[in-house]
Write an enzyme that holds these catalytic residues in place. Structure first.
Site, short mmCIF file in Angstrom:
data_model
loop_
_atom_site.label_atom_id
_atom_site.label_comp_id
_atom_site.label_asym_id
_atom_site.label_seq_id
_atom_site.Cartn_x
_atom_site.Cartn_y
_atom_site.Cartn_z
N GLY C 42 48.67 67.87 60.18
CA GLY C 42 48.94 69.24 60.65
C GLY C 42 50.44 69.48 60.65
O GLY C 42 51.20 68.77 59.98
N LEU C 43 50.87 70.47 61.42
CA LEU C 43 52.30 70.78 61.43
C LEU C 43 53.13 69.57 61.81
O LEU C 43 54.11 69.22 61.15
CB LEU C 43 52.57 71.93 62.40
CG LEU C 43 52.19 73.31 61.90
CD1 LEU C 43 52.52 74.34 62.95
CD2 LEU C 43 52.91 73.63 60.61
N GLY C 45 52.19 66.28 61.95
CA GLY C 45 51.97 65.13 61.07
C GLY C 45 52.64 65.30 59.74
O GLY C 45 53.37 64.42 59.27
N HIS C 266 41.90 80.58 75.79
CA HIS C 266 42.57 81.72 75.17
C HIS C 266 41.82 83.01 75.49
O HIS C 266 40.60 83.07 75.35
CB HIS C 266 42.60 81.51 73.65
CG HIS C 266 43.56 82.40 72.96
ND1 HIS C 266 43.31 83.74 72.80
CD2 HIS C 266 44.76 82.17 72.39
CE1 HIS C 266 44.34 84.29 72.16
NE2 HIS C 266 45.23 83.35 71.89
N SER C 284 44.25 86.73 67.37
CA SER C 284 45.60 86.50 67.87
C SER C 284 45.90 87.39 69.06
O SER C 284 45.57 88.57 69.07
CB SER C 284 46.62 86.79 66.78
OG SER C 284 47.90 86.84 67.36
N ARG C 330 48.39 83.59 79.10
CA ARG C 330 47.00 83.42 78.69
C ARG C 330 46.06 83.07 79.84
O ARG C 330 44.97 83.62 79.92
CB ARG C 330 46.93 82.30 77.66
CG ARG C 330 47.57 82.70 76.38
CD ARG C 330 47.64 81.57 75.41
NE ARG C 330 48.10 82.11 74.13
CZ ARG C 330 48.29 81.37 73.05
NH1 ARG C 330 48.06 80.08 73.08
NH2 ARG C 330 48.69 81.93 71.93
N HIS C 401 40.90 76.67 73.73
CA HIS C 401 41.76 76.92 72.59
C HIS C 401 42.75 75.80 72.33
O HIS C 401 42.89 75.33 71.21
CB HIS C 401 42.49 78.23 72.86
CG HIS C 401 43.55 78.54 71.87
ND1 HIS C 401 43.30 78.60 70.52
CD2 HIS C 401 44.87 78.82 72.02
CE1 HIS C 401 44.42 78.89 69.89
NE2 HIS C 401 45.39 79.02 70.76
N GLU C 425 50.20 68.50 69.32
CA GLU C 425 49.24 68.77 70.39
C GLU C 425 48.70 67.47 70.99
O GLU C 425 48.24 67.44 72.13
CB GLU C 425 48.08 69.63 69.86
CG GLU C 425 47.19 70.20 70.96
CD GLU C 425 46.03 71.03 70.42
OE1 GLU C 425 46.03 71.36 69.23
OE2 GLU C 425 45.13 71.36 71.22
N LEU C 441 53.20 76.05 67.45
CA LEU C 441 53.77 75.82 66.12
C LEU C 441 55.19 75.30 66.27
O LEU C 441 55.61 74.39 65.58
CB LEU C 441 53.76 77.13 65.33
CG LEU C 441 52.39 77.80 65.15
CD1 LEU C 441 52.52 79.07 64.32
CD2 LEU C 441 51.41 76.86 64.48
#
Lengths: 250, 220, 638
Positions: C42-43, C45, C266, C284, C330, C401, C425, C441
């Site tokens: 992912g982002l 990794g 979320h 979103s 949230r 979420h 995460e 992110l």
């Protein structure tokens, strides 16, 4: 409001790429029309498992149309009959009660079948390895506003960059060509000022790898554009053709 | 390394296609002299022949272009068949929506054109200009006579028009396809598609008008 | 044992700079001798694997998906925060830091969060250079928008697909290194165990998902970037494949699990519509910028939304939080939606939804503007529900979420096991008890591009390259045997209940007892029930097929088996934390207005749990949180 429908499924079953496959027919009863196509397959798999029969293997992950894992040819059309929609976002309300659905994997030489509906798409990764990037190392980047990018170019690049790499373009193409996939990546990176230094080698290397993987040639039938769940335009193929022409003339 | 690439091959097909389109266009122009009567038509044919050996050069070039066009198309088609992964690909084959008939029959229309062109060359270009076939009302009318005699036959006319229609189909996909393949101005796609269709229609009408004209003229 | 967070001394704003200077370095010519395993693409990794490879280390990258490009970071829609202050509206590193600390309900480390805010700007630079097509203004400069909970416009976005574009950027950076043979990719390969030798992480055991082959890989450091555990709820916005297996098995090998009870729900997801549902789809929360959230004032009102006059609508967020209105964090938005549904103001077939209405924004800005901003989100909504969001208000409901909890790491992102790094995460570090929108992110990329490469060098500089021989150590063989045995056990049960049925049962239990609101009674019930489900699972699960084949049911079975163990820790932590903070809301601890009541005197610490054995309580290790720069305040969004 959702209702229940009954369907007949003819699903391609194949153990692996070495053994031949065949269709098997299943009755999918009491399918809620609010289900997605993959939820319907889950439902059938639960039924098969309870009957002690091997469930259908199919790739899937995000189930919100962005990861590009899922995909199957439903009644001759990749990702099913709804335009601009991945299989996971296709809902059963688009089918009629009593309908027969033929479900097949993507078929192309460059996408060997792993099992049932799952195909191996690592050829796409290898095309990316050939040049689908901008060679900037971590830390080398200048301040983000150092190079302004005209909005039009940024928007065009974004249109192309939306590709999810699902392979529907290859599955739909009568020639098993990956030009839309490669074209959209070439477009995305070559349109931006940041991608300009490598634009020639990028297009040459990616096209070379694309051919090497055994994808076919584009015959401009534009079936890819119609099958693309992100509705990426074939103008990106034309753009790649131009980039290729300019890059190959020294 | 790159000269053998798919895009290169297709761009060769596109470029040679473009040259062939120029040829067809001038060919039609020449043919239309028939409306000016045997004198003008034959003198046009005669002038063409009178350059003698000089004509050999464009003819050879044309021949080479034609051969390249076909060879590269064959290479592309063979690769495409391989890439497809199986002869009968999907048990339920269905267009997703964009494929035109003209595109799907491209190799077949091409093949048909190829066969017909050979016949056509033998039939007209290599025919004895003053042989039996050139005789009208007991005297030779040269090429004009040959054309006239051939097109008198309604079966011949139908075959010819049928061929022209195939040529039109080939062109209506070919013209816009060559623009796409050469990567020319993607934004003009819809305009180019329109030009392509009209160009093909013009060629069909232009070429087909001659046999019809001759046929009507030859009726007693 | 005491937990050493290794937070550098000095002023908050100088900590990272001085730490980087004080770090040891690895000579460029020696870097090739070190091998690093990165699990997950992912982002976090992909960005770390690419960055480490660029520096010269040998990197082995693993993911269970068929391609590195499919990791679930791809689904993030809204955007990424950075303190660039391009809109000139008063943003700064300090403000982003403060907002993140406050948003996390003062349960995160100041030093980590400050560092995150500090490197946020570099991320934007890096991504732009990689060709991420962020939204731009006509000037050619980057556009920003405001995002859930922030009063400045600091969010960069690429239509509604920011996560996709950032992930493709990181994936492309990874592919660039694959091309140079600096990274070796292992797609469709799932990590099933961590190998620890003499207390140091030395490698992993994996299963090839196509062939079923069990293999070991050794390395000098193992990086877990395996995401969160939101799928423990069965229905969540996570991808179907997301799982806790890698982190849970590392936990069982000695890594501490921190704050598992911090789970984020979320607020803006498409509501549930049937039992067969496989996942919930997130919309979103940027939609809350232009949408107004409301329910009918009348209980169980069955009228169509457009038939309900304005005065009979309750815009409950705007009413209760006039300053922030629809943009409250949230957890607050989620809990308020739940409260409305619990008091029968909910709408839709199930009564488990509230309206999110774009009507006024459409009237004010025009349909085209709304379409430009949210076009793909609204199309997705229409596709799933069959309703047109431009005409009728959308229906939304909260869904699990993101999980703020994760493996415990120090300031260097290394767990308590030397050599085991955890990023993105999967770790617990930066978001405290609640994560702000567009910060996931940011954290994933910060860890991968700008933090781990430095701290990794510092670690490796202190150890000798392990070399290839280490793979022959018995610990690898033992771990392989354990993994194989577990798979054999799963296949040999041959019961009557499918894996999904167990997962659904577990998810349902957790959503009700350990979801948006928790209480002691419910948590104790869950803690009684989970071992019972687990026992039943091992007696009655039905996994067909064999191991030496592509067997998706077997993959899922292993993951659900881990969820069945992990969920106990989740509930245990939730029970132990007798306060409400961020994503953890204990009904016993709330203000008279129904807001989360933190108990800073008792619970201002990170709860890092040590695994003992199944059925035995884990051991708690506390890392006290010290707040030197920020003033501990009760969050107030009124």
């Amino acid at each position: 409001m959702s209702k229940k429908i009954n369907l007949t499924l003819k699903v391609w079953r194949q153990k692996n790429c070495k053994t031949p496959g065949a269709f098997e027919t299943y009755q999918a009863r009491e399918i809620d029309t609010a289900m997605s196509f993959l939820e319907m397959l889950d439902f059938v798999n639960e039924m098969l498992t309870h009957e002690g029969r091997d469930p259908i293997t199919f790739d899937h992950d995000c189930r919100e149309g962005i990861c590009g894992s899922c995909g199957a040819v439903v009644n001759g059309q990749p990702h099913g009959p709804l335009r601009g929609t991945t299989l996971c976002q296709l809902h059963m309300r688009h089918f009629k009660d009593g309908q027969t659905l033929v479900v097949e994997p993507w078929r192309a030489k460059a996408f060997p079948i792993n099992k049932d509906l799952s195909v191996e798409r690592s050829s796409f990764d290898r095309v990316m390895v050939a040049g689908g990037f901008i060679s900037v190392k971590t830390g080398q980047a200048p301040e983000a506003h150092a190079i302004p990018v005209p909005k039009e170019a940024a928007d065009n690049a974004m249109d192309a960059a939306q590709c999810i790499g699902c392979g529907a373009c290859v599955a739909a193409c009568p020639n098993g060509s990956a030009m839309l996939f490669v074209g959209s990546k070439v477009s995305h990176l070559n349109l931006l000022a940041q991608g300009a230094p490598e634009k020639k080698t990028r297009v040459l290397h990616m096209v070379h790898q694309m051919d090497h993987e055994g994808f076919g040639n584009c015959s401009n039938s534009y079936e890819c554009e119609a099958a693309c769940p992100k509705q990426i335009s074939v103008s990106h193929i034309a753009f790649m053709n131009k980039e290729y022409r300019q890059a190959s003339i020294p | 390394m790159f000269s053998n690439s798919s895009i290169f091959k297709k761009q060769v097909v596109a470029f040679t296609g473009l040259l062939l389109i120029f040829f067809i266009f001038t060919h039609l122009g020449g043919n239309l002299f028939i409306y000016a009567g045997p004198g003008v038509f034959n003198s046009y044919a005669h002038k063409l022949h009178s350059v003698g050996p000089l004509l050999l050069l464009p003819r050879t070039l044309l021949f080479i272009i034609f051969v390249i066009h076909i060879t590269f198309t064959c290479l592309v088609v063979i690769e495409n068949i391989k890439a497809r992964g199986g002869h009968k690909r999907y048990s339920m084959q269905k267009s997703v929506g964009n494929r035109s008939m003209a595109e799907s029959i491209m190799p077949y229309s091409g093949l048909y054109i190829f066969v017909f062109v050979i016949f056509h060359i033998i039939d007209f270009a290599f025919a004895n200009q003053h042989g039996v076939r050139s005789f009208l009302h007991g005297r030779s009318y040269g090429l004009y006579g040959i054309v006239f005699n051939s097109f008198k036959d309604p079966v011949y006319d139908l075959l010819y028009i049928f061929f022209i229609c195939f040529l039109g189909l080939h062109l209506c996909h070919g013209v816009q396809s060559l623009v796409q393949t050469s990567g020319f101005r993607p934004k003009w796609a819809s305009v180019i598609k329109m030009i392509s269709d009209y160009f093909a229609l013009l060629m069909i009408l232009g070429f087909s008008s001659i046999p019809i004209y001759v046929y009507i003229l030859s009726r007693p | 044992m005491t937990l050493d967070s290794k937070i550098p001394s000095g002023l908050l704003q100088d900590k990272w700079t001085s730490h980087k200077f004080n770090n040891k370095l690895v000579n460029p010519s020696n870097r090739r001798k070190y091998k690093i395993i990165v699990v997950g693409t992912g982002l976090a990794g992909a960005s770390s694997a690419a960055s480490l490879a660029e520096m010269g280390y040998q990197v082995e990258s693993f993911c269970f998906q068929d391609s590195a490009r499919r990791a679930h970071s791809i689904a993030a829609q809204g955007g990424i925060n950075a303190a660039k202050n391009y809109p000139n509206d008063g943003d700064s590193v300090r403000r982003l830091f403060y907002d993140t600390i406050k948003g996390g309900d003062f349960r995160s480390r100041e030093a980590n969060v400050y560092r995150l805010a500090e490197v946020s700007n570099n991320i934007i630079d890096q991504c732009v250079a990689q060709g991420v097509p962020f939204a731009r203004e006509y000037s050619g400069y980057l556009d920003n928008r405001s995002f859930g909970g922030a009063q400045v416009s600091r969010t960069f976005y690429a239509r509604g697909q920011t996560g996709q574009q950032l992930l493709l950027g990181a994936y492309q950076a990874l592919m660039k290194e694959v091309a140079k043979n600096n990274v070796f990719l292992h797609p469709r390969t799932e990590m099933l165990d961590l190998v620890v030798i003499d207390g140091i992480a030395r490698g992993i055991v994996v299963r090839n998902l196509l062939s079923g082959k069990i293999e070991s890989y050794s390395a000098d450091a193992v990086v877990l970037a395996t995401g969160g555990y939101g799928n423990v709820f069965y229905l969540s916005t996570n991808a179907k494949g997301c799982n806790v297996t890698a982190t849970w098995r590392a936990h069982k090998k000695g890594a501490f699990f921190a704050n598992p009870c911090y789970t984020q729900i979320h607020p803006t997801c498409i509501p549930l519509h049937g039992n067969y549902q496989s996942k919930l789809t997130l919309m979103s929360e940027s939609l809350r910028n232009d949408g107004r959230v409301w329910v009918p004032k009348k209980i169980k009102d069955t009228r169509l939304p457009n038939e309900i006059p304005l005065q009979e609508r309750d815009y409950f967020l705007e009413r209760k939080y006039p300053a922030f209105g629809n943009l409250v964090p949230r957890d607050i938005a989620s809990r308020n939606a739940k409260e409305q549904c619990d008091t029968h103001h909910g709408v839709g077939d199930t009564g488990m939804a509230v309206y999110l209405d774009l009507k006024e924004s459409i009237a004010q800005l025009g349909k085209q503007v709304i379409k430009d901003r949210y076009g793909n989100l609204l199309d997705m909504y229409a596709k799933i529900t069959g309703e047109d969001p431009y005409q009728t208000p959308m229906m939304i409901y909260p869904a699990a979420h993101y999980t703020m909890g994760g493996l415990w790491v120090d300031y260097n992102l290394m767990s308590n096991l030397p050599g085991l790094f955890v990023i993105g995460e999967a770790n617990f570090s930066d978001h405290g008890a609640n994560r702000l929108g567009a910060s996931a992110l940011m954290q994933g990329l910060a860890d991968g591009y700008f933090v781990l490469p430095y701290t990794m060098a510092n670690y490796l500089a202190g150890v000798k390259p392990a070399g290839e021989e280490i793979i022959h150590r018995s610990e690898f063989k033992d771990a392989e045997i354990q993994v194989s045995d577990k798979i054999k056990r799963l296949l040999s049960v041959k019961g009557k209940t499918t894996v999904d049925e167990f997962h659904r049962e577990l998810g349902h239990l957790l959503w009700n007892k350990c979801g948006m609101a928790r209480n002691e009674k419910g948590l104790k019930e869950a803690l009684n029930k989970i071992p019972e489900i687990r026992e039943r699972f091992w007696k009655d699960v039905c996994v067909l097929g064999s191991n030496d084949d592509f067997n998706q049911a077997l993959e899922r079975a292993g993951r659900v088996a881990d969820f069945l163990e992990f969920s106990e820790l989740l509930c245990f932590d939730a029970l132990h934390r007798q306060e409400s903070c961020g994503g953890h809301f204990r009904e016993e601890f709330q203000t008279p207005e129904g807001e989360a009541l933190r108990r800073d005197d008792l619970f201002s610490y990170v709860a890092a749990w040590q695994f003992n054995s199944l059925g035995q309580s884990p051991t708690l290790h506390k890392e006290e949180l010290k707040f030197e720069e920020t003033h501990l305040a009760q969050r107030n969004y009124k």
